[in-house]
Write a protein that holds these residues in place. Sequence first.
Motif, short mmCIF file in Angstrom:
data_model
loop_
_atom_site.label_atom_id
_atom_site.label_comp_id
_atom_site.label_asym_id
_atom_site.label_seq_id
_atom_site.Cartn_x
_atom_site.Cartn_y
_atom_site.Cartn_z
N VAL A 174 0.84 -1.20 0.00
CA VAL A 174 0.00 0.00 0.00
C VAL A 174 0.87 1.25 0.00
O VAL A 174 0.63 2.20 -0.74
CB VAL A 174 -0.93 -0.02 1.23
CG1 VAL A 174 -1.70 1.28 1.34
CG2 VAL A 174 -1.87 -1.21 1.14
N LYS A 177 2.44 1.96 -3.37
CA LYS A 177 1.43 2.48 -4.30
C LYS A 177 1.16 3.96 -4.03
O LYS A 177 1.14 4.79 -4.93
CB LYS A 177 0.14 1.66 -4.11
CG LYS A 177 -1.00 2.08 -5.01
CD LYS A 177 -1.17 1.13 -6.14
CE LYS A 177 -2.01 1.75 -7.24
NZ LYS A 177 -2.63 0.77 -8.11
N LYS A 178 1.00 4.29 -2.75
CA LYS A 178 0.72 5.68 -2.41
C LYS A 178 1.87 6.59 -2.82
O LYS A 178 1.68 7.67 -3.35
CB LYS A 178 0.49 5.80 -0.90
CG LYS A 178 -0.88 5.29 -0.46
CD LYS A 178 -1.11 5.59 1.03
CE LYS A 178 -2.49 5.09 1.45
NZ LYS A 178 -2.63 5.02 2.92
N HIS A 181 1.95 7.19 -6.46
CA HIS A 181 0.90 8.14 -6.81
C HIS A 181 1.36 9.56 -6.55
O HIS A 181 1.16 10.45 -7.37
CB HIS A 181 -0.35 7.86 -5.97
CG HIS A 181 -1.23 6.84 -6.60
ND1 HIS A 181 -2.57 6.74 -6.33
CD2 HIS A 181 -0.98 5.88 -7.51
CE1 HIS A 181 -3.09 5.74 -7.03
NE2 HIS A 181 -2.13 5.20 -7.74
#
Lengths: 368, 368, 316, 293, 385
Positions: A174, A177-178, A181
């Motif tokens: 997670v 991914k963040k 982004h």
Amino acid sequence: MAEVRVKELVKVYGRQLAVRGIDLDIPDGAFVVLVGPSGCGKSTTLRMIAGLETISHGDLLIGGKRANDLPSRDRGVAMVFQTYALYPHLTVRDNLAFSLKLAKVDPADIERRIDSAIAALELQPYLDRRPSELSGGQRQRVAMGRAIVREPDVFLFDEPLSNLDAKLRNQMRVEIKKLQHRLGVTTIYVTHDQIEAMTLADIIVVMKDGEIAQKGTPLELFENPDSVFVASFIGTPQMNFFDGVIERDGDTFFFVGADMRIPLDEGRFQGGLQPGQPVVGGLRPEDIIPEGHGMQPSDGISVTAEITLTELLGNESLLFARRGETEFVARMQQPRMVADGERMTFHIAGARLHLFDAETELSLRAAR
Amino acid sequence: MAEVRVKELVKVYGRQLAVRGIDLDIPDGAFVVLVGPSGCGKSTTLRMIAGLETISHGDLLIGGKRANDLPSRDRGVAMVFQTYALYPHLTVRDNLAFSLKLAKVDPADIERRIDSAIAALELQPYLDRRPSELSGGQRQRVAMGRAIVREPDVFLFDEPLSNLDAKLRNQMRVEIKKLQHRLGVTTIYVTHDQIEAMTLADIIVVMKDGEIAQKGTPLELFENPDSVFVASFIGTPQMNFFDGVIERDGDTFFFVGADMRIPLDEGRFQGGLQPGQPVVGGLRPEDIIPEGHGMQPSDGISVTAEITLTELLGNESLLFARRGETEFVARMQQPRMVADGERMTFHIAGARLHLFDAETELSLRAAR
Amino acid sequence: MDQMARDEELLNRIGLDRIRQNDRTRRRRRLRLGLVFMSPALALVGVFLLLPVLFNVWLSLTKWRKFKGFGEWAGVSNYERMAGNPFFSEALINTAIWVGASIVFPILLGLGLAMYFRNLRGAETFKNIIFIPRILAPTAVGVLWFYVYAPAGLLNRLLSVVSGQEVSVSWLYSDATVTPAIIATFVWQTVGLVMVLLLLGLAALPRDPIEAAHIDGASPWQIFRHITLPLLTPTLLMVTILSVLAGFTVFDLLWVMGASYPGQRSLALAVFMYFEAFQKGNWAFGSAVAVVIGIVVLGVTWIQTFLQTRVDRMTR
Amino acid sequence: MAFDINTLDLDRIARREAARHRGSRLKLVAAIAFSLLWIVPFYFLAITIFKSSTEYSLNPPLSLPQGIAPFLDNVAQAWALGNMGQSMMNSAFYGSVGAALAVFFAAMAAFAIARLDIPFKNGWFMLIFAGTVFPFQMYLIPLFFGYQKLSLLNTHLGMLLFYTAICIPFPTLVLRNFMSGLSREMDEAARMDGASEFTVFFRIVLPNTLGPMTAVFLLQFTWIWNDMLFSTVLGNRLETRSIMNALLVFQGSYSSSGPNVVLTAALLASIPSILLFLLLRKHFMQGLQVNQS
Amino acid sequence: EEVQLFHDKGFWSPHLQEVAKAAEEATGIKIVETPYANAEQYKAFIQASIASGETPNMFTWWTGATFDELVSSGQIAPLDGLWEEMLTEGGYGASSRELFTVDGTAYGVPLVLARWVVLYNKPLYEKLGLSEPTTWDELMANADAIKAAGETPFLATVHEGWRGFIWFQELLLRLHPEAYNGLNDGSVAYDSPEVRDVFKTWVDMYAKGYFSDPRSTEEFNDFARGAGAMYLIGEWAYGLVIDAGVPADDIGVFILPNATDAPNAVIVEGAPLVVSVDGAEDEATMKALRFWVSAEGANAWGAASGNYIGNDKAEAPNRIVAEVNADIAATSAKAYLRWWEAVPAELQGELVAEMNRFMLDPTMETAEQVMETMQTLNAAYWDEQ
Ligand SMILES: Nc1ncnc2c1ncn2[C@@H]1O[C@H](COP(=O)(O)OP(=O)(O)OP(=O)(O)O)[C@@H](O)[C@H]1O
Ligand SMILES: Nc1ncnc2c1ncn2[C@@H]1O[C@H](COP(=O)(O)OP(=O)(O)OP(=O)(O)O)[C@@H](O)[C@H]1O
Ligand SMILES: [Mg+2]
Ligand SMILES: [Mg+2]
């Protein structure tokens, strides 16, 4: 920030081909995941992009510039390794600063970049520790920090999570991914774990034997696998496969196999259906629905089978069932206790049946 | 075949307590899984039962006989180790035969037992190989075979699958379960992986700091965790926890916290609800249902939240959402693409809300 | 099959030769870089170790003329001389005894000590005591034991006290006792190392198979015999080889302790060689003896590598 | 819960566990007995150095010395007659500089072999390692004549060069094994971070190899310090004589000084290596450990 | 200016340094003595140096067969001129020149000229009422008396491995002087009747308990302790036994008497100091050498070490040398070369090892083996020549 293009990338070891001509077009800021079984050439491809292996043949363009013969450091790439490859003798801070010092970056600038990486990765408390004094997850973070401070155009990850335990793996996934982004840096990520691929990727590239088996968004691959290989690779538990043949009855085509006769929607199979053609039918466990545990599909058939084993997962169960010679796995929502040997009725979502040519193992969905 | 009873089992290292009084009653043929975080004393407990560690205090009864001071070999136990612990210098066949030869079992009988183990575990092709020439999964099988041939009363497993990769782990898990079903031998299995525990156990024993935190069937533990610890340990992704207080409005009690006000069914909480009592509310991701993706629960409330990240798993997605200060994870069935930042409505299954005392972290469900 | 044909086609299309050429250039560049790093070591080892060995072989085939030097070709006559030299054959036999003893005693004793000390709490001190002689120079050890073995020295006095009558054995002066006496010193000095190496080997053994054997019903002796010992074989082999090489080339001890023994030159090949060359000035002959020692040592090393790979394959 | 963990009598449990180890107390006694046997020569050494010559010759070897005064005398005699000061300096020089250079050169070579992916890795390694597969006897004569020819005989430089050379192969083996165990990705990370091969060697690999380097340095230092054979052949003059050579000469020429003085000299010559061992035991043992791989 | 002096007599280092000091004061030449650890290494060093044409300017050597070999290398400068001066001006006798002469040319000067004599325990002699023996029988009678008094007559050890020949050569010289030289040129065998007779006598003496424990490693201390009453050794040992703690006045000296009526004889050990051809060209080297042989030099050397180099103009370095000088003058004893130097170098070590073997087990049985081995080696050597 840069797009990465790869044309006919080939790697030869001796006479052995490790990568057999890869073509990729990675737009700026995309998150691409290379996934595939061990030895399929994922790492080799990534390492050619990184400049750690020479490119035997083909072109690599980073930000539009040919990078085949550039040394790694001039390619604007940063890499996170499976083993993290931290410098064991340096503190976290020095690990982060190493590349910047070599590049003779202004000390104030180094400070700034490190500070921002530390803030992003919450490494503040560990700055003066050495890698050996960090836990696996913390090391992983430092490795990412080391990549971030270089402010590269492209991030490369080679199985960065495979040395973490399940819980941490989920959590770091997670975070990666963040982070991506937020930074918006083009990222190429190698893994052999399909869950990681599914959850992280904008585009998944499934590789097999040094070639691309299929590429596309995660949903595309999950819903429309091009081959038995991709179908079995993506999704867990694995898709159920049944050997069978196509039969025609009037206007309707049927898949006949494993004691089942499932009507087919011809429109979905543009490869053309030939009566008598031997095929492999594929059904995901969630498309075999135990009666009373989920919506009954509109089309399809019902079968009864004997339960051989149940795996309780809390919010759902996996049912291992046998029907004559055929064994399959079904997913049960809102589970109840099921005794071994119990006979249950399952609804089969025929509209979601995948068909593959028995010989080529390629999907009949699309002509290829 | 034997039942195993353990009373007040204690292990002291120096002055350090590693196991703090374990009571267990394992019926003949049961499959018990000890699960818990690293260092909680699982292995120590198992090794005391195996006779590899002395018992500092308490009683161990195997088949009704006190076994505290018996040497391992006389306890009728067989063990499978995490590292498999095969004899590297012996072939597979000799590994299997070792214990039987020591026990001076009749050669014909040895033959027979080995043959049946080999057949059960499909080890035929590897009989003359040494462990170094086997893959991880094959080694694991040999280790099991070595336990089987002894025809023990009790099987002990210490994290037997943790050195295998995900795919093999799933597969071997199923095999172990089937084997135990067939042989019906009392089994004690140690793992730190809750999925293994859930899928394998008849009875799960969750341990924490050398004590039993809770024991029960997998469903009991999943549905009715006794404490925040057990609730967070069982189930993945982890249960969402919200700090809050109990409020009372007329006859109805409410959980108030995280900008939510959830009505409670007093009957479920026999510990008694005190208005103003600080509590922790717990909701599993599948009890937070995205609108249109699953049955709307009969009781409960609806909230809207902003999606921060989506993890696509194919048949379902995990939605990471934020609502004010509160973050939570929800499970989405029949997933669709969700954009980051999208606002969605979630139905909360209030009837499935778990409540824990904020201080003791024990469930309010039952008086304890 | 299909895959192979496709690979062939792909390789033809992209030009395997060109790729090979590129790889070769790269390798050459790597090599040049590597040589930069290796050159000091290569130069020193080449000039001071390898060249002398070659030179030695050459010398052994020449004749030495006093004050004139080497140069006259002598063929294998130096080697022929060895065959007829009674001291050479005596030295050869003694060397064999040495080697045998330096395998058997240090390893048996070392293994016993290692097993004994393995799980003994507070054994560190004892291990250190037994190891320390190994740190000492053989010269110093030889000097010390020279006096231990002296006619009125420690050993004879101790024996006198124990037996109650005057003991005055000529430990270092008689054919019967000199070799055993020096071997005892050698064991005293080396068993510590053997023990420590075996302890390291034991510590590196996986615990699990031993525990598994325990559960499988093996007694401590059976565990030792069927599990520990086979698993320890690679270490034992390595220790054996180290002992053999040490036994072959031991010189300092013999030189210091055997100084007054009339047959000193025949105590071992190493001493014999030194005697012939440096004492008698038979340089060429000495070189030939050195070559013989070299051949034997190389042979042993070769056997070791051979066995090592086999044992490794068995136990890994 | 019915059972209260706090009522446990930990001491009783500890006693019971200790009783299980009673056997090991017996073993301890046997161990002491055995090591006593090992110590006797040391004990003999320890008491002898405190005796004067007459004391030594008149009393049994194991009798306690009458005082410690003769010790200084013995030291003074050994020190002066044995020329020990200078030869200790010499040995310290050969040992420290020779071993340090050797280990450094070995590290460079090991780096090339283990981490640079050069062709014929094994060939190069065998070439360097071949330096120690031959018995020392094969070097003696050629070195002696070669040194004579090159005027290196009896020079500090000559001794240093040889000691450096002979101390290279073993560390190369050890460091090569160690370096091949280091993560390859570490180098790759550094290269991607912009490091040249030299930077990789000096700033990445070398700092991570310090442990084994220390260990082999210690082993090589003691080897040089303890060597007698080569120093008697190559460095015989007073100015270049090594400590062991000096001890040998001393035993030969002055044994008439009596065992008390000779043994004092032997002890003096051994003190540095014993001290090193006692102080840096961990590194020594590590050296042996890497020795194994 | 510096002159290097290479030698293998480490135990004389401090003494040589004293001489060097005197030389520097007298001539301004600095002699740097360079000792070698042991004789083997030293021989090897010199051999290698000569073979490579880099002979040291000044170094010590041995007399006898090895000296002839050294000279035959052509690298050693003849010193006839110097000897001329030494004979005319100095107190040197022609007989000492003989020791350093090859084919009529002198190639060296004495580093030391030591006679092999018996040092004896004077107080014991006095206590037992003995006098210095002048015949073999008297010697044996003395030994018997000492033995009867519970003491050991003779000191003899095998320590350091080279001492075995000492009694052998004396017994041979005293019992069969006619065979003495022949043994060293191959004309008398080591298992000849003469040698056998020597061993018989030797065995006999051991059997009577005349000798001390051969395994002792402390001969000088042994003498000090009274472990043996008579000590057959080079006269240079005088200083060493004094160092070991014997009062100087307690030491007496005599030359071992003959058992036959052959002319009087004494065994002489001469160590030459030689100069290379290049060294002879070097003024400093020659100056240093001249100083060495001068009375001044001999005095310095004698005072420092007690060594005698044959210069009678110099003071006798000690009482013992003086007494021996007087004895020799009185009996006009003929000088014989020490066995060690006279025997071919290749045989030296091996033969002496055999003699040591005998001393450690002094029976006729061992003696037979020893003789056989010695003769085998001897014959093999001479066959090869
Ligand atoms: N240095 C090399 N020399 C020869 N063959 C190699 C080399 N490196 C890799 N290969 C081969 O190339 C193929 C691809 O290897 P690669 O490491 O890229 O696989 P991968 O997909 O990363 O697998 P994994 O998931 O196990 O890391 C393999 O068959 C491997 O054996
Ligand atoms: N031999 C020992 N000496 C002292 N303490 C020990 C010993 N063995 C285990 N312990 C301690 O006992 C506690 C329990 O250890 P145990 O190995 O049983 O944990 P575990 O639950 O099996 O953990 P893991 O999942 O990491 O295997 C730990 O705190 C550990 O540090
Ligand atoms: Mg890879
Ligand atoms: Mg454990």
